[in-house]
Design a protein around this motif. Structure first.
Motif, PDB file in Angstrom:
ATOM      1  N   HIS A 254     -12.725  16.163  43.595  1.00  0.00           N
ATOM      2  CA  HIS A 254     -13.293  15.367  42.499  1.00  0.00           C
ATOM      3  C   HIS A 254     -12.319  14.267  42.099  1.00  0.00           C
ATOM      4  O   HIS A 254     -11.145  14.270  42.484  1.00  0.00           O
ATOM      5  N   SER A 255     -12.816  13.334  41.327  1.00  0.00           N
ATOM      6  CA  SER A 255     -11.992  12.375  40.594  1.00  0.00           C
ATOM      7  C   SER A 255     -12.219  12.644  39.113  1.00  0.00           C
ATOM      8  O   SER A 255     -13.337  12.951  38.697  1.00  0.00           O
ATOM      9  N   ASP A 256     -11.183  12.553  38.306  1.00  0.00           N
ATOM     10  CA  ASP A 256     -11.324  12.832  36.878  1.00  0.00           C
ATOM     11  C   ASP A 256     -12.155  11.749  36.192  1.00  0.00           C
ATOM     12  O   ASP A 256     -12.091  10.572  36.558  1.00  0.00           O
ATOM     13  N   GLN A 257     -12.915  12.160  35.206  1.00  0.00           N
ATOM     14  CA  GLN A 257     -13.762  11.214  34.482  1.00  0.00           C
ATOM     15  C   GLN A 257     -12.913  10.211  33.708  1.00  0.00           C
ATOM     16  O   GLN A 257     -11.930  10.567  33.054  1.00  0.00           O
ATOM     17  N   GLU A 321      -9.434   5.558  43.704  1.00  0.00           N
ATOM     18  CA  GLU A 321      -9.269   5.406  45.148  1.00  0.00           C
ATOM     19  C   GLU A 321      -9.031   6.707  45.903  1.00  0.00           C
ATOM     20  O   GLU A 321      -9.034   6.728  47.134  1.00  0.00           O
ATOM     21  N   TRP A 322      -8.817   7.822  45.192  1.00  0.00           N
ATOM     22  CA  TRP A 322      -8.521   9.098  45.823  1.00  0.00           C
ATOM     23  C   TRP A 322      -9.330  10.212  45.160  1.00  0.00           C
ATOM     24  O   TRP A 322      -9.779  10.076  44.029  1.00  0.00           O
ATOM     25  N   LYS A 323      -9.483  11.304  45.861  1.00  0.00           N
ATOM     26  CA  LYS A 323     -10.006  12.543  45.281  1.00  0.00           C
ATOM     27  C   LYS A 323      -8.932  13.616  45.403  1.00  0.00           C
ATOM     28  O   LYS A 323      -8.035  13.529  46.247  1.00  0.00           O
ATOM     29  N   HIS A 324      -9.043  14.641  44.555  1.00  0.00           N
ATOM     30  CA  HIS A 324      -8.060  15.711  44.588  1.00  0.00           C
ATOM     31  C   HIS A 324      -8.729  17.056  44.337  1.00  0.00           C
ATOM     32  O   HIS A 324      -9.853  17.135  43.837  1.00  0.00           O
TER      33      HIS A 324
END
Length: 414
Positions: A254-257, A321-324
């Motif tokens: 996910h990416s944080d909101q 630009e990234w997911k974690h």
């Protein structure tokens, strides 16, 4: 990682077949390195092989010349730079370490993390006693944490770990319960920040601001902040605390909101207790992936190992630009205080000009969520507001959509 079969042919350390530096599978190259360096763990062999661009010959030579062992604790590995110096060179040569499709590159050294990911990490961040005091305080708090529930593709699902949200005053608690929305719904578990969370907050604030300035100086074009990144001092005023109880509790990609953080947000993430892997992968638009064969993981993943008392700073390029993720682990080493639990504190800077009273509301009368285009090259990186009511159990969302406009410092244009 499963053990690999050794190649049938017998190879000596002095005679590595040249063909293995070309099109041979990584498994075969790794198997040969295992036979040449049987005392080393396979994960470090894979890291060094990747650092040497798949060259078995160079990897083997570098392993002979460089450090050969690392401690069993996360965070103790020597930098991969030590393995990327040509044999005939007297000075280090900087080489870009690339992940491969479908593979995971494990990083332990802070310099490697800063160079190859959108993060920086500080080991042994807090004085040991303060870290232990905060851990014990939050372990007690976590006994009453609950899993959050939300709607996903018309199904009601629960988060794979427990959590709670902390703010600094009772007025903020009421505001969070009435004004703010997460995944389309209001939070029910909002708490007053604890004494040790308050004490640690100022230490985190100073460290994160130092890391931001160093990141700008060392990594951004012209030594200037990114477009939409706020120039003001990062001041955390809230904290999400997550508890991962056992090796299987996790959180998916996910990416944080950004809804209340604004664009190019920075987050300070403190890890306590059991060490776990934090994985990141770069986002590539779908049309780029099609040109590369449609892989969902065309560039591979990078795993950052997070030991007890480490601070990870997610920088301004991270969420867009990234997911974690935090993946399930096959096994974990119990912590003397936390046992099998990991406590993660993410300190966040909620911006006053991103308060729900200043952001769009959809026709459902729910404050909209701020998102960024990530799936298509067209408009990639552009921000927009959309309805998020569809994530509320028993409620349907609407088709509200509006492009979001910000000035160069990330302030909403009015």
């Amino acid at each position: 990682m499963k053990a690999f079969l050794r190649p049938k042919r017998k190879s000596s350390p002095e005679a590595v077949p040249e063909s293995l530096d070309n099109d041979e599978p990584t498994e075969l190259k790794l198997a040969l390195l295992v036979s040449l360096h049987p005392s080393l763990e396979q994960d470090i062999l894979l890291d060094v092989l990747t650092a040497c661009n798949g060259s078995v010959d160079q990897a083997s030579a570098s392993l002979k010349a460089g450090p050969s062992k690392r401690s069993g604790s996360a965070g103790a590995q020597q930098s991969l730079r030590k393995y990327t110096v040509p044999r005939n060179s007297t000075s280090p040569v900087k080489k870009k370490i690339k992940t491969k499709k479908g593979s995971t590159l494990h990083l332990y050294d802070p310099q490697d993390v800063a160079e190859h990911t959108p993060c920086t990490i500080v080991h042994d961040f807090l004085p040991p006693q303060l870290a232990n005091d905060l851990l014990q305080e939050l372990l007690e708090e976590s006994r009453t944490y609950e899993k959050t529930t939300f709607k996903l593709f018309d199904n009601l699902v629960a988060s794979p770990h427990t959590s709670s949200f902390y703010v600094e005053s009772y007025d903020e608690i009421q505001a969070q319960k009435t004004d703010y929305h997460y995944n389309g719904a209001r939070l029910s578990d909002v708490r007053r920040i604890t004494p040790h969370l308050i004490k640690v907050k100022s230490i985190v604030q100073d460290a994160v601001n130092n890391e931001i300035q160093e990141r700008i100086r060392a990594c951004y074009p012209g030594g200037k902040k990114l477009k939409y990144q706020s120039p003001r001092t990062w001041v955390p005023n809230s904290a999400f605390v997550n508890c991962y109880n056992g090796s299987q509790e996790s959180v998916g990609w996910h990416s944080d909101q950004l809804t209340y953080l604004g664009p190019r947000a920075v987050i300070g993430s403190l890890s306590l207790g059991v060490a776990r892997e934090f994985r990141v992968r770069r986002i590539l638009p779908k049309d780029d992936k099609k040109r590369q064969g449609g892989d969902s993981d065309p560039e591979g993943q990078i795993s950052i190992h997070l030991p007890h008392n480490s601070l990870l700073v997610m920088h301004a390029e991270m969420q867009e630009e990234w997911k974690h993720c935090v993946t399930p682990a096959t096994s974990i080493t119990p912590h003397p205080i936390a046992g099998n639990r990991r406590i993660n504190v993410t300190y966040r800077d909620y911006r006053a000009n991103m308060h729900p009273r200043f952001t769009p509301r959809c026709t459902c009368r729910v404050p909209c969520v701020l998102r960024v285009v990530q799936k298509k090259r067209e408009n990639f990186g552009k921000y927009f507001w959309m309805c998020h009511a569809g994530n509320i159990p028993g409620k349907e969302g609407c088709t509200f959509f509006q492009w979001a406009e910000f000035d160069d410092d990330g302030n909403p244009k009015t």
